[in-house]
Design a protein around this motif. Structure first.
Motif, PDB file in Angstrom:
ATOM      1  N   ALA B 134      -0.095  -3.626   3.241  1.00 56.53           N
ATOM      2  CA  ALA B 134      -0.797  -2.447   2.725  1.00 56.53           C
ATOM      3  C   ALA B 134      -0.621  -1.260   3.666  1.00 56.53           C
ATOM      4  O   ALA B 134      -0.419  -0.130   3.220  1.00 56.53           O
ATOM      5  N   HIS B 137       2.726   0.280   3.083  1.00 58.81           N
ATOM      6  CA  HIS B 137       2.831   1.048   1.847  1.00 58.81           C
ATOM      7  C   HIS B 137       2.047   2.356   1.913  1.00 58.81           C
ATOM      8  O   HIS B 137       2.459   3.361   1.335  1.00 58.81           O
ATOM      9  N   SER B 169       2.380  -2.376  -3.797  1.00 60.51           N
ATOM     10  CA  SER B 169       2.107  -3.249  -2.647  1.00 60.51           C
ATOM     11  C   SER B 169       2.721  -4.627  -2.802  1.00 60.51           C
ATOM     12  O   SER B 169       3.109  -5.246  -1.822  1.00 60.51           O
TER      13      SER B 169
END
Lengths: 298, 273
Positions: B134, B137, B169
């Motif tokens: 995460a 991203h 993701s």
């Protein structure tokens, strides 16, 4: 810090003043009511009509009667204070002893009622059949007066060997679960279409959608219901104390007070139960603030 | 009926790449109280892997419905739809696509980081691994440093970028975007279009993009599908002659304007047809 101090004082002034004004008004009205309601009794029992009495004597008499129709505030405060300071905590003469008894069944019933409400709401939201089958009965259950249900529950649970706190908690639960169920059904259905569709695109299971979306989304609906529920549970716990022979608890204290015409005791028990109710709802509100602290803005 | 510029037939290889989406003679009919409404009528469409395809048309032309059909959010009444060679349902269960909605739909009780890890959590990724993915991203959409914020602390454009990071993701092979920048102001929209274009340049992921902005469609797409309402249908499929490398300045070039004109003509034809 130097700047914060006056603003805090201002806050207190703005919030405290209205409360103080209302409190003062209530006290004045209370004294007035005590005077008017107690006057006939005072004239009959305390003062000697043949000898005659002044207004001042009448007023003093109405404010200090042993079993007044309406006790004056200072009598209640004094009785309240004495019960807390002059008796040990395990004495039935100490109001805190009764607070502990009633508080225990209230909290247990509250926990059971909340759990029951959560389970029912999850079932109702996930099954159309259960929605139709359960909801009318849940609503109908609340139209039956708790005063009628309480003795039945106590007798049945008593015959099954449950005594003490359990039957009282069941009656508290009976009043608690309803607001929780209704609010949670609404809360669990509160996620918007776009949010449920998003979970759908992630191929989330029903359980994941419940745990990750529906339950967190329902929390803002749950807490107001818990505040109502804990107060309703207190009423249930006190009502449940009445048919048990009134051994202990604030409800029992109210009942014995009325048996023996101890009006001052009734009133101090009443004030104590109001304090207990306030404390319980404040506890729920404190948990709510902690749990929902990050949901600002929106 | 002058609009019958038939889209590529199934046998003719339009692109050399593998097919990401195949729609054959698909129709969607809604049953309303009085008459059935033909939301989509006989749609044929091929999307090859790595293409950036825009669906454009006026309200009610079925562009969103078509994308929802591909995403298994809507059933078809007739025809066939294949996504990565399997049915939309199987493709959804295999998590083959990320979907960006018109609204960011971020969960207010989760931090920016936790919103992006949501699909990873659903897929059963470990906490540390999900967090690392995460973070990467979020950095790619230019939101490094905002991990600990809550959605309400972000602007609308930033929120939509979080939702793009969330959709990407789990590295889906297809990215579907339903008017993702429709609710944003034009300046923010331009910037996000530029970033989206750069993102596509880097990754060449298949993108299906619904919009009602001609400039947006022309700027972003390698293929523009022009649609028309009543019944919802495709009137023209335009392969973009523009170079893959694009900058905002491109919008002032004659080639860009000519393409925009072509799209506008097709939209007008569909409207009068």
């Amino acid at each position: 810090m130097a700047k914060a101090t006056p603003s805090r004082a201002q806050v207190w002034w703005h919030q405290g003043l209205p409360v103080a004004v209302v409190l003062l008004a209530v006290l004045l009205l209370w004294y007035l009511a005590a005077w008017v309601l107690n006057a006939p009794g005072a004239i009959e029992r305390v003062l000697d009509a043949d000898v005659g009495y002044t207004w001042q004597e009448l007023f003093t008499a109405t404010m200090s009667m042993e079993r007044p129709l309406m006790p004056a505030p200072h009598q209640v405060v004094l009785d309240f204070y004495e019960s807390l300071t002059e008796w040990p905590l395990d004495s039935p003469r100490n109001l805190l002893y009764h607070v502990a008894v009633t508080g225990e069944s209230t909290l247990l019933g509250f926990a059971m009622g909340t759990a029951l409400g959560l389970v029912l709401s999850v079932l109702i939201v996930h099954s159309r059949t259960l929605d139709r089958a359960l909801l009318p009965w849940i609503v109908a259950s609340q139209t039956v007066p708790v005063l009628a249900i309480a003795p039945i529950v106590l007798v049945i649970l008593g015959s099954l060997g449950f005594s003490g706190v359990a039957p009282k908690a069941v009656i508290a639960m009976y009043l608690c679960f309803f607001p929780v169920t209704v609010a949670m059904v609404q809360g669990l259905r509160s996620p918007q279409k776009i949010e449920t569709e998003m979970m759908h695109t992630y191929a989330a299971s029903r359980w994941q959608a419940l745990w990750l979306l529906r339950l967190p989304a329902a929390l803002p609906f749950l807490f107001p219901a818990l505040r109502v529920g804990v107060a309703a549970g207190l009423v249930g716990a006190m009502v449940a104390e009445l048919p048990t022979g009134a051994q202990a608890g604030l409800g029992a204290k109210l009942l014995t007070g009325s048996y023996y015409g101890q009006t001052v005791q009734i009133w101090s028990a009443l004030v104590m139960s109001a304090f207990l109710g306030l404390a319980l709802t404040a506890m729920v509100a404190a948990v709510e603030r902690v749990v929902l602290r990050h949901r600002g803005g929106v | 009926m002058t609009h019958l510029e038939v889209p590529s037939s199934p046998t003719a290889p339009v692109q050399t790449g593998r097919k990401a989406v195949q729609v054959r003679n698909a129709s969607v009919v809604y049953q309303t109280a009085d008459t059935p409404v033909q939301a989509l009528s006989n749609i044929d469409l091929d999307i090859a892997e790595g293409e950036f395809v825009s669906l454009i048309g006026p309200s009610g032309c079925g562009k969103t419905t078509l994308m929802r059909v591909i995403a298994d959010l809507e059933p078809i009444s007739a025809g066939q739809v294949l996504v990565n060679g399997v049915s939309p349902h199987d493709a959804r269960m295999a998590r083959s696509y990320g979907y960006v909605f018109q609204a960011p739909a971020l969960f207010p009780w989760r931090t920016v980081l936790a919103n992006v890890t949501l699909p990873l959590q659903i897929q059963g990724k470990g906490r540390a691994e999900a967090k690392a993915i995460a973070q990467e991203h979020l950095e790619r959409v230019g939101l490094k440093g905002f991990e600990g914020k809550y959605p309400w602390q972000l602007s609308g454009g930033m929120q939509q970028r979080v939702s793009i990071a969330r959709a990407l993701s789990f590295e889906p092979r297809i990215l579907m975007m339903d008017e993702p920048f429709g609710a944003l102001d034009e300046i923010t929209r331009d910037r996000l279009n530029e970033q989206l274009q750069q993102l596509w340049q880097r990754e060449r992921r298949t993108v299906v993009f619904v919009t009602h902005s001609i400039a947006e469609a022309v700027y972003l797409s390698t293929k523009i599908v022009v649609m028309s309402p009543r019944p919802g249908r495709i009137v023209k499929v335009i392969d973009s002659p523009l170079p893959d490398e694009r900058f905002l300045d491109l919008r002032d070039t004659p080639a860009f304007m000519a393409l925009a004109h072509e799209v506008r003509e097709a939209l007008a034809d569909g409207h009068h047809g």
